[in-house]
Design an enzyme around this catalytic site. Sequence first.
Site, mmCIF file in Angstrom:
data_model
loop_
_atom_site.group_PDB
_atom_site.id
_atom_site.type_symbol
_atom_site.label_atom_id
_atom_site.label_comp_id
_atom_site.label_asym_id
_atom_site.label_seq_id
_atom_site.Cartn_x
_atom_site.Cartn_y
_atom_site.Cartn_z
ATOM 1 N N SER A 11 41.342 35.933 34.679
ATOM 2 C CA SER A 11 42.446 36.727 34.136
ATOM 3 C C SER A 11 43.642 36.754 35.078
ATOM 4 O O SER A 11 44.787 36.841 34.633
ATOM 5 C CB SER A 11 41.975 38.160 33.861
ATOM 6 O OG SER A 11 41.219 38.652 34.949
ATOM 7 N N ARG A 12 43.356 36.691 36.374
ATOM 8 C CA ARG A 12 44.430 36.852 37.363
ATOM 9 C C ARG A 12 44.233 35.867 38.518
ATOM 10 O O ARG A 12 43.167 35.270 38.665
ATOM 11 C CB ARG A 12 44.424 38.271 37.941
ATOM 12 C CG ARG A 12 44.744 39.337 36.934
ATOM 13 C CD ARG A 12 44.752 40.724 37.548
ATOM 14 N NE ARG A 12 43.420 41.240 37.810
ATOM 15 C CZ ARG A 12 42.994 41.655 38.998
ATOM 16 N NH1 ARG A 12 43.797 41.614 40.035
ATOM 17 N NH2 ARG A 12 41.768 42.134 39.153
ATOM 18 N N ASP A 63 30.780 41.209 33.452
ATOM 19 C CA ASP A 63 30.698 41.512 34.886
ATOM 20 C C ASP A 63 29.636 40.598 35.475
ATOM 21 O O ASP A 63 28.451 40.716 35.140
ATOM 22 C CB ASP A 63 30.311 42.994 35.055
ATOM 23 C CG ASP A 63 30.219 43.419 36.513
ATOM 24 O OD1 ASP A 63 29.986 42.560 37.390
ATOM 25 O OD2 ASP A 63 30.371 44.626 36.783
ATOM 26 N N VAL A 64 30.051 39.693 36.357
ATOM 27 C CA VAL A 64 29.114 38.671 36.857
ATOM 28 C C VAL A 64 27.970 39.255 37.683
ATOM 29 O O VAL A 64 26.986 38.576 37.943
ATOM 30 C CB VAL A 64 29.824 37.562 37.672
ATOM 31 C CG1 VAL A 64 30.778 36.757 36.798
ATOM 32 C CG2 VAL A 64 30.512 38.113 38.907
ATOM 33 N N ASN A 90 34.503 31.668 40.416
ATOM 34 C CA ASN A 90 35.702 32.112 41.144
ATOM 35 C C ASN A 90 35.755 33.623 41.328
ATOM 36 O O ASN A 90 36.281 34.099 42.332
ATOM 37 C CB ASN A 90 36.956 31.640 40.389
ATOM 38 C CG ASN A 90 38.191 32.370 40.837
ATOM 39 O OD1 ASN A 90 38.742 32.087 41.904
ATOM 40 N ND2 ASN A 90 38.617 33.366 40.067
ATOM 41 N N SER A 151 35.831 30.771 50.826
ATOM 42 C CA SER A 151 36.977 31.328 51.561
ATOM 43 C C SER A 151 36.899 30.868 53.016
ATOM 44 O O SER A 151 35.799 30.579 53.516
ATOM 45 C CB SER A 151 36.923 32.860 51.526
ATOM 46 O OG SER A 151 37.860 33.411 52.426
ATOM 47 N N TYR A 164 32.129 40.778 53.047
ATOM 48 C CA TYR A 164 32.862 39.661 52.421
ATOM 49 C C TYR A 164 32.576 38.355 53.163
ATOM 50 O O TYR A 164 32.249 37.334 52.553
ATOM 51 C CB TYR A 164 34.363 39.971 52.423
ATOM 52 C CG TYR A 164 35.226 38.968 51.704
ATOM 53 C CD1 TYR A 164 35.365 39.005 50.313
ATOM 54 C CD2 TYR A 164 35.932 37.982 52.401
ATOM 55 C CE1 TYR A 164 36.175 38.087 49.645
ATOM 56 C CE2 TYR A 164 36.740 37.068 51.746
ATOM 57 C CZ TYR A 164 36.857 37.118 50.369
ATOM 58 O OH TYR A 164 37.664 36.201 49.711
ATOM 59 N N LYS A 168 30.502 35.134 51.634
ATOM 60 C CA LYS A 168 31.157 33.824 51.488
ATOM 61 C C LYS A 168 30.403 32.757 52.283
ATOM 62 O O LYS A 168 30.299 31.602 51.849
ATOM 63 C CB LYS A 168 32.620 33.899 51.928
ATOM 64 C CG LYS A 168 33.517 34.685 50.973
ATOM 65 C CD LYS A 168 33.629 34.030 49.605
ATOM 66 C CE LYS A 168 34.611 34.747 48.691
ATOM 67 N NZ LYS A 168 34.637 34.207 47.323
ATOM 68 N N ILE A 197 45.992 32.867 50.056
ATOM 69 C CA ILE A 197 46.594 32.550 48.756
ATOM 70 C C ILE A 197 47.247 33.813 48.186
ATOM 71 O O ILE A 197 46.653 34.901 48.228
ATOM 72 C CB ILE A 197 45.507 32.046 47.757
ATOM 73 C CG1 ILE A 197 44.638 30.924 48.368
ATOM 74 C CG2 ILE A 197 46.152 31.625 46.432
ATOM 75 C CD1 ILE A 197 45.292 29.601 48.592
HETATM 76 N N1 LIG Z 1 43.560 35.362 47.568
HETATM 77 C C1 LIG Z 1 43.097 34.758 48.649
HETATM 78 O O1 LIG Z 1 43.788 34.643 49.672
HETATM 79 C C2 LIG Z 1 41.705 34.191 48.658
HETATM 80 C C3 LIG Z 1 41.353 33.375 49.745
HETATM 81 C C4 LIG Z 1 40.100 32.804 49.780
HETATM 82 C C5 LIG Z 1 39.219 33.015 48.741
HETATM 83 N N2 LIG Z 1 39.564 33.812 47.694
HETATM 84 C C6 LIG Z 1 38.587 33.978 46.632
HETATM 85 O O2 LIG Z 1 39.126 33.506 45.419
HETATM 86 C C7 LIG Z 1 38.569 34.237 44.336
HETATM 87 C C8 LIG Z 1 39.699 34.825 43.497
HETATM 88 O O3 LIG Z 1 40.479 35.658 44.319
HETATM 89 P P1 LIG Z 1 41.917 36.201 43.866
HETATM 90 O O4 LIG Z 1 42.726 36.290 45.086
HETATM 91 O O5 LIG Z 1 42.421 35.434 42.707
HETATM 92 O O6 LIG Z 1 41.523 37.699 43.424
HETATM 93 P P2 LIG Z 1 42.228 38.695 42.388
HETATM 94 O O7 LIG Z 1 43.661 38.361 42.238
HETATM 95 O O8 LIG Z 1 41.834 40.059 42.843
HETATM 96 O O9 LIG Z 1 41.487 38.369 40.994
HETATM 97 C C9 LIG Z 1 40.112 38.614 40.884
HETATM 98 C C10 LIG Z 1 39.600 38.087 39.574
HETATM 99 O O10 LIG Z 1 38.165 38.279 39.548
HETATM 100 C C11 LIG Z 1 37.817 39.064 38.411
HETATM 101 N N3 LIG Z 1 36.663 39.895 38.730
HETATM 102 C C12 LIG Z 1 36.546 40.865 39.670
HETATM 103 N N4 LIG Z 1 35.310 41.407 39.645
HETATM 104 C C13 LIG Z 1 34.636 40.750 38.671
HETATM 105 C C14 LIG Z 1 33.333 40.860 38.143
HETATM 106 N N5 LIG Z 1 32.466 41.767 38.615
HETATM 107 N N6 LIG Z 1 32.963 40.036 37.125
HETATM 108 C C15 LIG Z 1 33.831 39.133 36.611
HETATM 109 N N7 LIG Z 1 35.082 38.996 37.075
HETATM 110 C C16 LIG Z 1 35.490 39.795 38.086
HETATM 111 C C17 LIG Z 1 39.071 39.872 38.078
HETATM 112 O O11 LIG Z 1 39.012 40.282 36.712
HETATM 113 P P3 LIG Z 1 39.914 41.532 36.166
HETATM 114 O O12 LIG Z 1 41.322 41.017 36.055
HETATM 115 O O13 LIG Z 1 39.322 41.863 34.851
HETATM 116 O O14 LIG Z 1 39.805 42.624 37.174
HETATM 117 C C18 LIG Z 1 40.145 38.828 38.360
HETATM 118 O O15 LIG Z 1 40.260 37.920 37.300
HETATM 119 C C19 LIG Z 1 37.653 35.285 44.954
HETATM 120 O O16 LIG Z 1 36.326 34.797 44.969
HETATM 121 C C20 LIG Z 1 38.169 35.409 46.369
HETATM 122 O O17 LIG Z 1 37.184 35.849 47.262
HETATM 123 C C21 LIG Z 1 40.796 34.409 47.638
#
Ligand SMILES: NC(=O)c1ccc[n+]([C@@H]2O[C@H](COP(=O)([O-])OP(=O)(O)OC[C@H]3O[C@@H](n4cnc5c(N)ncnc54)[C@H](OP(=O)(O)O)[C@@H]3O)[C@@H](O)[C@H]2O)c1
Length: 260
Positions: A11-12, A63-64, A90, A151, A164, A168, A197
């Site tokens: 979604s995001r 919810d995963v 993801n 990550s 976290y 990971k 990111i």
């Molecule tokens: N951003 C970074 O810098 C970064 C760096 C390294 C790795 N990551 C990893 O990349 C992935 C995505 O991160 P992001 O930055 O895009 O995060 P984000 O913007 O917070 O988005 C999180 C996404 O995960 C969904 N979500 C959360 N809890 C969930 C659950 N229990 N079941 C199903 N979906 C769930 C959310 O859905 P809703 O919209 O419905 O809440 C949303 O679509 C994560 O695994 C994160 O650890 C991120």
Amino acid sequence: MNPVALITGASRGIGRGIALELAKIGYDLVINYAGNAEAAKQTQADCVAAGKSKIRADVCQADVSIPTDRQRLVDFTREKFGRLDLLVNNAGVTSRGRKDILDATEENFDWLVGINLKGPFFLSQLAAKWMIEQKKPEAGGYRPKIVMVTSISSYTVSPNRADYCMAKAALSMMVKLFAARLAEHGINVYEVCPGVIESDMTGPVKAKYDKLIAEGLTPIKRWGQPEDVGRAVVAIAQDLLPFSTGEVINVDGGFHIRTV
Ligand SMILES: NC(=O)c1ccc[n+]([C@@H]2O[C@H](COP(=O)([O-])OP(=O)(O)OC[C@H]3O[C@@H](n4cnc5c(N)ncnc54)[C@H](OP(=O)(O)O)[C@@H]3O)[C@@H](O)[C@H]2O)c1
């Protein structure tokens, strides 16, 4: 018939970026989300608009961390599309309250591990079994794949996000485990390892990383974008790495390079 990708947390943020890039190469999509239906519907509409060829995108709340939700997500994909070519694990959350390791709570630990580690493990198990079932002799060109979004925290210490980092690190091991087990079935498994990111997850620490990036945290001096991660997943989805499995693709602007 288009290939089909199921992306958790699409979604995001990064998941949305992955969905958009896959739409551009003609994948049909299952866009999973946890609670933000509006954002999921927006991603769905944007993916359909971005698709060069005609693609279908459907939204599925699940919810995963919940077993029945994971089963429902796979059943939904089966009913709507009848096949699965790519699972992208993801969905993820960051450490609640970013508490110091000495103050970390068991409740927060269980919550995070349920979503970031247990969820992808058992969802991959379900998807892999279905992929094996789909690998019939007549299904000639069918080459399914699984991706885990890990990550830099899988190998970089942040003592205020121990849960976290540990989840990971374990997710990174999970890639190798599934890769070794599924190779005989022609299913490749990959780790996509993002750096810093721009997303809602990093919104609260934006000022901190603006400064660190300006000071040289990464050789490529900019924030990563969800699209950067999406393009790495596209390389996997297009089968450009057929003799690589258990492989890590860093999408981090060079963060992982050690320098002296
Ligand atoms: N951003 C970074 O810098 C970064 C760096 C390294 C790795 N990551 C990893 O990349 C992935 C995505 O991160 P992001 O930055 O895009 O995060 P984000 O913007 O917070 O988005 C999180 C996404 O995960 C969904 N979500 C959360 N809890 C969930 C659950 N229990 N079941 C199903 N979906 C769930 C959310 O859905 P809703 O919209 O419905 O809440 C949303 O679509 C994560 O695994 C994160 O650890 C991120």
